[in-house]
Design an enzyme around this catalytic site. Structure first.
Site: not given
Ligand code: GRF
Length: 205
Positions: A13-15, A95, A111, A144, A176
């Site tokens: 969940g860092s993003n 999904l 991504h 999809e 990111e």
């Molecule tokens: C990130 O590298 C994102 O690009 C990918 O999964 C990873 C998730 O990291 N889809 P976090 O859970 O946001 O730390």
């Protein structure tokens, strides 16, 4: 009006935390409200992070039920929050058609690679094994397919001198965390905005 967003996670969940911080007091604070975090895994560490940020956290467990059942349950759980956008931040399930058709054009994913070159899992491992000098992180609409949706933006990541996978990931994730909020600001402000810098873009009145 600020956009209402729901963030889907599966793990760290860092993003999600980076977007929540931007929405609270950063570059998304005049653009959106994070109305909920939804995880498909009850043990996702990101759930605790969401709780600490005061964001309602919901679990729709995906294991032990069919893909179709999960698709329906997730759709219902997210609908409750009336989201304008659904943000996938490390959400590791593809999904289903019920969810995708209910929220077409509103689902956005990040991504860790250029989706034209590498789709699916392991974007940083791929870049590391290929010894790429640069890679790209991609923000795209979700359709999809697996990482096949329209690309909304890409940020280049310099990998020169990154000798370990951990260092590749560290640089990629740093990009990111910054880029996701910047591109979301542009999208929430209206995609026709001509401004190049996020700070030039006006969000909610
Ligand atoms: C990130 O590298 C994102 O690009 C990918 O999964 C990873 C998730 O990291 N889809 P976090 O859970 O946001 O730390």
């Amino acid at each position: 009006m600020k956009k209402r967003i729901v963030i889907l996670i599966s793990g760290r969940g860092s993003n999600m935390a980076a977007i929540a911080a931007s929405a609270k007091s950063g570059i998304l604070s005049d653009c959106c409200i994070v109305t909920a975090v939804v995880s498909n895994r009850s043990e996702a560490p990101g759930l605790e992070l969401a709780g600490k940020s005061g964001i309602p956290a919901v679990v729709v467990e995906s294991s032990g039920i069919s893909g179709i059942e999960f698709d329906r349950k997730l759709t219902k759980a997210v609908e409750i929050f009336s989201p304008d956008y659904i943000i996938l931040a490390g959400f590791m399930k593809v999904l289903g058609p019920v969810f995708i058709s209910r929220f077409t054009g509103k689902i956005i994913n990040i991504h860790p690679a250029d989706t034209k070159l590498h789709r699916g899992l392991g974007g940083y491992e791929w870049a590391f094994k290929k010894r790429l000098g640069t890679t790209k992180v991609t923000v795209h609409f979700v359709d999809e397919g697996l990482d096949t949706g329209e690309i909304l933006g890409q940020r280049e990541v310099d990998l020169r001198g990154a000798d370990t996978l951990e260092e590749v990931e560290r640089r990629g994730l740093a990009a990111e965390h910054e880029f996701f909020s910047e591109i979301l600001r542009k999208i929430f402000a209206g995609r026709d905005s001509n401004a190049n810098e996020w700070s030039d873009i006006k969000c909610a009145e």
